[in-house]
Design an enzyme around this catalytic site. Structure first.
Site, PDB file in Angstrom:
ATOM      1  N   HIS A 194      38.615  87.001  63.174  1.00 53.84           N
ATOM      2  CA  HIS A 194      39.356  86.249  64.182  1.00 53.84           C
ATOM      3  C   HIS A 194      38.396  85.665  65.220  1.00 53.84           C
ATOM      4  O   HIS A 194      37.796  86.387  66.003  1.00 53.84           O
ATOM      5  CB  HIS A 194      40.351  87.202  64.857  1.00 53.84           C
ATOM      6  CG  HIS A 194      41.241  86.570  65.859  1.00 53.84           C
ATOM      7  ND1 HIS A 194      41.186  86.890  67.201  1.00 53.84           N
ATOM      8  CD2 HIS A 194      42.222  85.650  65.724  1.00 53.84           C
ATOM      9  CE1 HIS A 194      42.104  86.201  67.850  1.00 53.84           C
ATOM     10  NE2 HIS A 194      42.750  85.439  66.978  1.00 53.84           N
TER      11      HIS A 194
ATOM     12  N   HIS B 166      39.382  78.356  71.419  1.00 54.24           N
ATOM     13  CA  HIS B 166      40.748  78.883  71.326  1.00 54.24           C
ATOM     14  C   HIS B 166      41.729  77.980  72.045  1.00 54.24           C
ATOM     15  O   HIS B 166      42.876  77.819  71.614  1.00 54.24           O
ATOM     16  CB  HIS B 166      40.812  80.287  71.914  1.00 54.24           C
ATOM     17  CG  HIS B 166      42.199  80.852  71.947  1.00 54.24           C
ATOM     18  ND1 HIS B 166      42.997  80.955  70.826  1.00 54.24           N
ATOM     19  CD2 HIS B 166      42.943  81.336  72.976  1.00 54.24           C
ATOM     20  CE1 HIS B 166      44.155  81.481  71.152  1.00 54.24           C
ATOM     21  NE2 HIS B 166      44.164  81.705  72.442  1.00 54.24           N
TER      22      HIS B 166
END
Length: 337
Positions: A22, A64
């Site tokens: 991730h 992100h």
């Protein structure tokens, strides 16, 4: 070109569950940097995950969020002080510096920093650049060749409706980059994910690459394509998702109803969807209560135990900030079966 049709699974997993790094090994290096991705590969991750946002001059870079004050040193650059802005994105008001207001060259002058300094080391702050999608593809290909393992990528299109509304849509440049890499079909080492629906449906008309519908435990897609994520995760809702997606990426909490497993994994498999929950992080702040060790939020809990419990439900892969823990746990689980 359309993706291969989904078919019901004959067993909980088609193959060994995949470990998805991730944002890279983001528990150990600043997220979305080549250093984080490369460490994840060295730790055995099957997949590296870049979230993608556009630049002013049309490149896709890994962050992100498009607001970058929390993950870069942009606030320390006086030459960019006048770029600070307030915007409304998916109904939320944000103030800071946004990638779409910078050229790639300008973004390359910044350096990444740890997003969670209260929990994780800041020792690597200031060392790494923001990578482009092309650089991440090149890394995956190079390390696949060097290791003899197939390193897949799992890009997420962030805020696709918002970016399309300002003339910086991300679907076309993403598909173009993947096409250039020779990745066009369902057997390519790629998954494309989104929390929205309409852009995945659009992508299905553009590429044969596997598509993943992300879902959260509350709220609904920002494009208004469904009233709630909960409605999408009913058995009937999943049948609709399966018309365009190869799998789902649910919040890991959705695998549970209290202390008992929910029916989500079984329902998804019945609809022909694979299940990749997110995100397994080691710190007590993030593990389920049953797996915490002590009360210090920064201390590591038993995330391996939490992952084992999810693997026991038959998930097909999982996102983790700590890929070494994920790989070791997955491998031990498979040996014990």
């Amino acid at each position: 070109m359309s993706a291969e049709p989904n078919t019901p699974l004959s067993s909980p997993s088609l193959s060994s569950p995949i470990v998805i790094a991730h944002r890279g090994a983001s528990g150990e290096r600043p997220e979305h940097t080549l250093a984080a991705y490369d460490l994840a590969i060295r730790e055995g991750a099957d997949v590296i995950e870049p979230d993608l946002v556009p630049t002013k001059d049309g490149h896709l870079v890994a962050r992100h969020e498009n607001e970058i004050s929390g993950t870069t040193d942009v606030a320390a650059h006086p030459e960019f002080a006048d770029r600070k802005a307030t915007k409304v994105i998916d109904g939320q008001t944000e103030t800071g510096w946004f990638t779409e207001d910078f050229t790639l060259a300008e973004l390359k002058s910044l350096r990444a920093r740890e997003r969670l300094p209260q929990l994780r080391s800041t020792a690597y702050d200031g060392q790494f650049q923001i990578p482009t999608l092309e650089e991440i593809i090149a890394l995956a290909k190079q390390r696949s060749k060097e290791t003899g393992r197939t390193i897949s990528i799992y890009p997420e299109t962030k805020h696709p409706t918002y970016f399309a509304s300002i003339g910086k849509g991300t679907d076309a440049p993403l598909v173009a980059a993947l096409d250039k890499a020779g990745w066009k079909t369902a057997d390519a080492p790629v998954f494309i994910q989104s929390f929205e629906v309409k852009n995945l449906q659009h992508l299905k008309t553009m590429t044969g690459i596997r598509l993943i519908q992300l879902v959260a435990g509350e709220g609904g897609p920002a494009d208004g394509a469904a009233p709630t994520y909960a409605a999408m995760m009913t058995p009937q809702g999943m049948k609709q998702v399966a018309t365009y997606a190869w799998g789902i990426g649910p919040d890991k909490a959705m695998l549970w109803k209290g202390d008992a497993p929910s029916t989500l994994v079984a329902d998804a498999h019945a609809a022909g969807l694979r299940v990749h929950p997110w995100t397994y992080r080691a710190e007590n702040q993030f593990v389920r209560a049953a797996f915490r060790k002590g009360s210090d939020a920064k201390a590591h809990g038993d995330v391996a135990g939490e992952i084992r419990a999810a693997l026991g439900q038959g998930i097909d892969g999982f996102f983790t900030d700590f890929p070494q823990i994920g790989v070791e746990t997955r491998n031990a689980f498979l040996r014990a079966r």
